[in-house]
Design an enzyme around this catalytic site. Structure first.
Site, mmCIF file in Angstrom:
data_model
loop_
_atom_site.group_PDB
_atom_site.id
_atom_site.type_symbol
_atom_site.label_atom_id
_atom_site.label_comp_id
_atom_site.label_asym_id
_atom_site.label_seq_id
_atom_site.Cartn_x
_atom_site.Cartn_y
_atom_site.Cartn_z
ATOM 1 N N ASN A 55 1.101 -1.314 -0.515
ATOM 2 C CA ASN A 55 0.093 0.064 0.149
ATOM 3 C C ASN A 55 0.952 1.351 0.052
ATOM 4 O OD1 ASN A 55 -1.851 1.887 0.636
ATOM 5 N ND2 ASN A 55 -2.560 1.340 2.450
ATOM 6 N N TRP A 56 0.926 1.824 -1.466
ATOM 7 C CA TRP A 56 2.105 2.730 -1.383
ATOM 8 C C TRP A 56 1.570 3.853 -0.504
ATOM 9 C CZ3 TRP A 56 3.633 2.404 -7.156
ATOM 10 C CH2 TRP A 56 4.829 0.909 -7.175
ATOM 11 N N LYS A 57 0.276 4.289 -0.413
ATOM 12 C CA LYS A 57 -0.619 5.257 0.499
ATOM 13 C C LYS A 57 0.101 6.384 -1.399
ATOM 14 C CE LYS A 57 -0.075 3.401 3.982
ATOM 15 N NZ LYS A 57 -0.721 3.807 5.755
ATOM 16 N N HIS A 89 -9.281 1.000 5.105
ATOM 17 C CA HIS A 89 -9.153 0.978 5.171
ATOM 18 C C HIS A 89 -8.875 2.654 6.526
ATOM 19 C CE1 HIS A 89 -4.553 2.132 6.830
ATOM 20 N NE2 HIS A 89 -3.691 1.984 5.660
ATOM 21 N N GLU A 100 -6.651 4.791 7.732
ATOM 22 C CA GLU A 100 -6.197 5.844 7.185
ATOM 23 C C GLU A 100 -8.079 6.983 6.560
ATOM 24 O OE1 GLU A 100 -3.235 5.806 5.228
ATOM 25 O OE2 GLU A 100 -2.073 4.843 6.858
ATOM 26 N N GLU A 153 -5.860 -4.745 10.206
ATOM 27 C CA GLU A 153 -4.903 -3.686 11.119
ATOM 28 C C GLU A 153 -5.174 -2.742 11.753
ATOM 29 O OE1 GLU A 153 -2.513 -2.897 6.796
ATOM 30 O OE2 GLU A 153 -4.450 -1.482 7.502
ATOM 31 N N GLY A 200 2.004 2.677 10.800
ATOM 32 C CA GLY A 200 2.886 3.578 10.675
ATOM 33 C C GLY A 200 3.424 3.791 11.656
ATOM 34 N N SER A 228 3.289 -1.609 10.348
ATOM 35 C CA SER A 228 4.456 -1.833 10.488
ATOM 36 C C SER A 228 5.171 -3.178 9.997
ATOM 37 C CB SER A 228 4.705 -1.641 11.457
ATOM 38 O OG SER A 228 4.389 0.206 12.256
ATOM 39 N N GLY A 251 4.903 1.832 4.845
ATOM 40 C CA GLY A 251 6.262 1.540 4.541
ATOM 41 C C GLY A 251 7.298 0.651 3.667
HETATM 42 P P1 PGA Z 1 2.455 0.138 7.492
HETATM 43 O O1 PGA Z 1 1.202 0.380 6.775
HETATM 44 O O2 PGA Z 1 2.860 -0.664 6.750
HETATM 45 O O3 PGA Z 1 2.993 1.996 7.394
HETATM 46 O O4 PGA Z 1 2.152 0.487 8.928
HETATM 47 C C1 PGA Z 1 0.372 -0.777 6.643
HETATM 48 C C2 PGA Z 1 -0.816 -0.174 6.162
HETATM 49 O O5 PGA Z 1 -1.368 1.095 6.651
HETATM 50 O O6 PGA Z 1 -1.438 -0.653 5.141
#
Ligand code: PGA
Length: 257
Positions: free
Chosen positions: A9-11, A101, A103, A173, A179, A219, A241
């Site tokens: 997931n490159w966001k 997600h 976010e 998640e 993150g 993470s 990340g």
């Molecule tokens: P992260 O993000 O690996 O940077 O914690 C995971 C995600 O949001 O899918």
């Protein structure tokens, strides 16, 4: 046999040239790994790069490598400035869309009823859905981690028919691990994944539950991937990340083999 999936997931990260470079490098290394057909690698670029990333996946890699959007709109089409229809995502050659997600839930106030509409739209367009669930730190501290995921699933993907549900991948998640560098321990991940498989079996039967791919996200990095993936109900990861660097992403992919 259920699929194992490593999805990036490159966001809202990377330049177009970095995105292309990353895709090319990962595809090359993945092809050298000669993955069996149930191992899937998914790239999740930002919307403007979707088509470029799709075009960099050679036919010979398509059985194992595909592309996911990070969002879609709930309407079929229309006057929704700035939005992206599921059918458009499908048309440019994506296989998946990530929905639910944390976010999107937090910053764009997406609730379960909206997410159910988005899931319906995505499935109607022929996409598969990587559907995220998971608790906040406060909820975990109050020992509500099981009921939170259950509620999120019961009000979205558990409302689908069995046939529709077969196009769902669930990503657990925990919000406190995204993150932050704090990863759920393999035991913490496993107990929720096992629970998700159990409530899926209660809803759709054992066969469907056994086929369901459940990813862990939050993470994940090369140093912790092996332990997480060694758990029987952890079928891969949704990686933020660490999916932005080809070496890290490849190291994580190798840990699922
Ligand atoms: P992260 O993000 O690996 O940077 O914690 C995971 C995600 O949001 O899918």
């Amino acid at each position: 046999m259920r699929n194992k999936i490593i999805a990036g997931n490159w966001k809202m990260n990377l330049s177009l040239s970095n995105a292309k470079e990353l895709t090319t490098e990962v595809v090359k290394k993945v092809q050298a790994l000669k993955l069996s057909k149930e191992v899937k690698v998914v790239f999740g670029p930002s919307a403007p790069y979707l088509e470029s990333v799709v075009s960099l996946i050679p036919k010979s890699a398509k059985e194992n490598v595909s592309v996911s959007a990070q969002n879609c709109h709930e309407a079929e089409k229309g006057a929704y400035t700035g939005e992206m229809a599921a059918s458009m995502i499908k048309e440019i050659g994506c296989e998946y869309v990530i929905l639910g997600h944390s976010e999107r839930r937090k910053y764009f106030l997406e609730n379960n009823s909206l997410l159910k509409e988005k899931v319906d739209r995505a499935l109607n367009a022929g996409l598969k859905v990587i559907f995220c669930c998971g608790e906040t730190l406060e909820e975990r501290e109050a020992n509500k981690q099981f009921v939170v995921s259950q509620f999120q699933l019961e009000n979205t993907v558990f409302k689908l028919t069995e046939k529709e549900f077969k196009n769902i991948v669930i990503a657990y998640e925990p919000v406190w691990a995204i993150g932050t560098g704090k990863t759920a321990s393999p035991e913490q991940a496993e107990e929720i994944h096992k629970f998700i498989r159990k409530i899926t079996a209660d809803k759709f039967g054992k066969e469907v539950a056994d086929e369901l791919t459940i990813l862990y996200g939050g993470s994940v990095k090369p140093a912790n991937a092996k332990e997480l993936f060694s758990k029987p109900n952890v079928d891969g990861g949704l990686i933020g990340g660490a999916s932005l660097k080809s070496d890290d992403f490849i190291s994580i992919i190798k840990e699922i083999l």
